[in-house]
Design an enzyme around this catalytic site. Structure first.
Site, short mmCIF file in Angstrom:
data_model
loop_
_atom_site.label_atom_id
_atom_site.label_comp_id
_atom_site.label_asym_id
_atom_site.label_seq_id
_atom_site.Cartn_x
_atom_site.Cartn_y
_atom_site.Cartn_z
N ASP A 40 0.81 -1.22 0.00
CA ASP A 40 0.00 0.00 0.00
C ASP A 40 0.85 1.27 0.00
O ASP A 40 0.32 2.36 -0.22
CB ASP A 40 -0.93 0.01 1.22
CG ASP A 40 -1.99 -1.08 1.12
OD1 ASP A 40 -2.32 -1.51 0.00
OD2 ASP A 40 -2.49 -1.50 2.18
N LYS A 49 -5.41 -2.74 -7.49
CA LYS A 49 -5.88 -2.03 -6.30
C LYS A 49 -7.06 -1.13 -6.66
O LYS A 49 -7.71 -1.35 -7.68
CB LYS A 49 -4.70 -1.26 -5.68
CG LYS A 49 -3.59 -2.19 -5.17
CD LYS A 49 -4.10 -3.07 -4.05
CE LYS A 49 -3.08 -4.07 -3.57
NZ LYS A 49 -3.63 -4.99 -2.56
C1 S3P Z 1 -5.14 -5.68 3.26
C2 S3P Z 1 -4.33 -6.42 2.43
C3 S3P Z 1 -3.73 -5.88 1.21
C4 S3P Z 1 -3.77 -4.36 1.18
C5 S3P Z 1 -5.09 -3.81 1.62
C6 S3P Z 1 -5.44 -4.26 3.01
C7 S3P Z 1 -5.72 -6.33 4.44
O1 S3P Z 1 -4.45 -6.36 0.08
O2 S3P Z 1 -3.44 -3.87 -0.10
O3 S3P Z 1 -5.08 -2.38 1.61
O4 S3P Z 1 -6.23 -5.63 5.34
O5 S3P Z 1 -5.68 -7.57 4.52
P1 S3P Z 1 -4.10 -7.78 -0.60
O6 S3P Z 1 -4.34 -8.83 0.41
O7 S3P Z 1 -5.07 -7.89 -1.75
O8 S3P Z 1 -2.69 -7.67 -1.04
#
Ligand code: S3P
Length: 458
Positions: A345, A372
Site C-alpha cells: 500500500d 488495487k
Molecule cells: C489488506 C491487504 C492488502 C492491502 C489492503 C489491506 C488487508 O491487500 O493492499 O489495503 O487488510 O488484509 P491484498 O491482500 O489484496 O494484497
C-alpha cells in the site's frame, strides 16, 4: 525553489490546490489502522457477546464494514468519536447465528470488507449478495471464490463468479483445504482462515511471502489457536483447526502505519521538517515502509511504546511506537518483489520519495498494484511524469530516476485514496501550485487528511 505562502485552496468540489510548504512541523492526527479496524469489527461479529473497540478508523471503508456487520445481525453502537477515531461497542449472537441480510451488502470501495466477509459468509449458514462501487466491481474476486468453493461454499457472480456482484451461500461444516496462494495476499489468507473456523479438520494457507498477520494475531487474542511455521521449501504456512469459538474482546486499534507513511515521506523529503507520528503499529509485517525509507537515508526515530497507546488503551498483540521524522538527504535503493508485497500500500508514496532521491530507484515485481482501487502503476507514472520526474515502467517493474526539482502540475487521482494523498504530499515539496483532481477519496482511509496537511505547515 520559490517558496509561496503555504496554504491549501479548495478549487471547487473537484480539486484542491496544494502550494509549496516553507516548513513542516507538528504531529498530524492519524486514523486507526484500516486493516486492524476491519478485523476488529468482523471478529466482534463472530464472537458471542460484547466487544468494546477504541481507536477504530473513521475512514469510509471501515464505516462500510460497520454497516455490513450490522446488516448481518450485530448491534453496532458508535459510542464516541475523537479526532477521527471511533469507539464502538459491538454485540453479536456469534458466527453460528448470523442474520440473513434482507438486501444486497454494499461493500463500497473496500476490497478488505468484501474478501474477508466472503470467508465469514462461507463459514456461516447464511446467504448474501455482495456488491460494491465501479472500482470494486472491476477487482479480481476469483482469488477468494476459488478456495472458498473448494471448501464447499457456493459462490456465483459475474464472469464465472470472479467479479462482483457475488452471491454466496455458506455450507458449514466446510472441507478443510491446504491453499497455496498464487499471489501474496493477506485478504485471501484471511478469507480462507475465517472460513476454516467452520471446516472439519485443519485448514492451511501457504504463502511464498508472509503477508500482514493481523488476522492471526487477533484470532489468537480472541482465544483461537493459529499455528505458523516457515519451511524453506514452501515458505510461510498458517494453520487453523475447525470448530473454534471466537471470544469477544475489548481492544484498542493503533494508528495506521500506511497513513503515517505519507508524513514520513513528507518529513524526509522536505528541506525543513520535523513531524511526530504517535501510537503507530510497527508490526513486523507492516513496518517495511519505515525500513525502506531508512535504507533510502530517511532520518526516522522510533520511540517504542509497545502494547498500549497514549490514552492507556491496550492493544492485544500489536507492537506500537511513536515515530519522529526529520529532513533527510534521500538516495535511491532497489526494492525487491518480496519488499513490494510487504509495502504494497506504500509503493505510491515510496515512488514519490524515489522521485526526489539521488540516483535511480528500481521497484521490481509491482504488478499487483494494477489490481488495487485503481491501476496504481499507471496513475503514479502519469502523476510523477506531470510533476517533472523521470519514471519508466517495463512490465511489472518501475524505474525512477530521482533528482530533478518537482514542479506543480494538475494530477488525476482516479478516485484512489492513496494516489490522492501521494499527490497532495508532492504538492508540499513541488515548486508552485499542484492541483489534485478529485481528492475526496482520501476519506476512504484518512478522513481529515487535508486539514492535517494544512495543520503541519509552519
Ligand atoms: C489488506 C491487504 C492488502 C492491502 C489492503 C489491506 C488487508 O491487500 O493492499 O489495503 O487488510 O488484509 P491484498 O491482500 O489484496 O494484497
Amino acid at each position: 525553489m520559490t517558496i509561496v505562502t503555504p496554504e491549501l485552496i479548495e478549487a471547487g468540489d473537484d480539486a484542491v490546490v496544494v502550494r509549496t510548504a516553507a516548513r513542516l512541523r507538528g504531529s498530524p492526527a492519524l486514523p486507526g489502522d484500516k486493516s486492524i479496524s476491519h478485523r476488529a469489527l468482523l471478529l466482534a461479529l463472530l464472537a458471542k457477546g460484547s466487544s468494546r473497540l477504541s481507536g477504530v478508523s473513521d475512514g469510509e471503508d471501515v464505516r462500510t464494514t460497520a454497516r455490513v456487520i450490522a446488516a448481518l445481525g450485530a448491534r453496532v453502537e458508535r459510542v464516541s468519536v475523537d479526532d477521527g477515531r471511533s469507539t464502538y461497542v459491538v454485540t453479536s449472537a456469534g458466527l453460528d447465528a448470523l442474520r440473513e441480510p434482507s438486501g444486497v451488502l454494499d461493500c463500497g470501495n473496500s476490497g478488505t470488507t468484501t474478501r474477508l466477509l466472503a470467508g465469514v459468509l462461507a463459514a456461516s449458514g447464511s446467504f448474501a449478495v455482495l456488491d460494491g462501487d465501479a472500482s470494486l466491481r472491476s477487482r479480481p474476486m476469483g482469488r477468494i471464490a476459488e478456495p472458498l468453493r473448494r471448501m464447499g461454499a457456493s459462490i456465483d457472480g459475474r464472469a464465472g463468479g470472479t467479479l462482483l456482484p457475488l452471491a454466496i451461500r455458506g455450507r458449514p461444516p466446510l472441507t478443510a483445504i491446504r491453499h497455496a496462494a498464487p499471489v501474496p495476499s493477506a485478504q485471501v489468507k484471511s478469507a480462507v482462515l475465517l472460513a476454516g473456523l467452520r471446516a472439519s479438520g485443519r485448514t492451511a494457507v501457504v504463502e511464498a511471502v508472509a503477508t500482514r498477520d493481523h488476522t492471526e494475531r487477533m484470532l489468537r487474542a480472541r482465544g483461537v489457536t493459529v499455528r505458523e511455521t516457515t519451511d524453506g521449501e514452501h515458505g510461510h504456512i498458517v494453520e487453523i483447526d475447525g470448530g473454534a469459538a471466537v471470544s469477544p474482546l475489548d481492544d484498542a486499534v493503533p494508528a495506521d502505519v500506511s497513513a503515517a507513511a505519507f508524513w514520513l515521506v513528507a518529513g524526509a523529503a522536505h528541506a525543513d521538517a520535523e513531524l511526530t507520528l504517535r501510537d503507530v503499529t510497527v508490526n513486523p509485517t507492516r513496518r517495511a515502509v519505515i525500513d525502506l525509507l531508512r535504507r533510502m537515508g530517511a532520518d526516522i526515530e522510533e520511540r517504542r511504546v509497545t502494547g498500549a497507546d497514549a490514552r492507556g488503551d491496550r492493544n492485544e498483540g500489536e507492537p506500537i511506537a511513536d515515530l519522529v521524522v526529520r529532513s533527510s538527504a534521500l538516495h535511491a535503493i532497489d526494492i525487491s518483489p518480496a519488499e513490494v508485497a510487504a509495502a504494497i500500500d506504500e509503493i505510491p508514496i515510496l515512488c514519490l520519495a524515489a522521485a526526489v532521491a539521488a540516483g535511480t530507484t528500481t521497484i521490481r515485481g509491482a504488478g499487483e498494484l494494477r489490481h488495487k482501487e485503481s491501476d496504481r502503476i499507471a496513475g503514479i507514472a502519469a502523476g510523477l511524469t506531470a510533476l517533472g520526474a523521470r519514471i519508466r515502467v517495463a512490465g511489472d517493474d518501475i524505474e525512477i530516476e530521482g533528482g530533478p526539482q518537482l514542479r506543480g502540475a494538475t494530477l488525476e487521482t482516479h478516485d484512489d485514496h492513496r494516489l490522492a494523498m501521494t499527490f497532495a504530499i508532492a504538492g508540499l515539496i513541488a515548486e508552485g501550485e499542484t492541483v489534485v483532481r478529485r481528492p475526496g477519496s482520501a476519506a476512504i482511509s484518512y478522513p481529515g487528511f487535508f486539514s492535517q496537511l494544512e495543520g503541519v505547515r509552519r
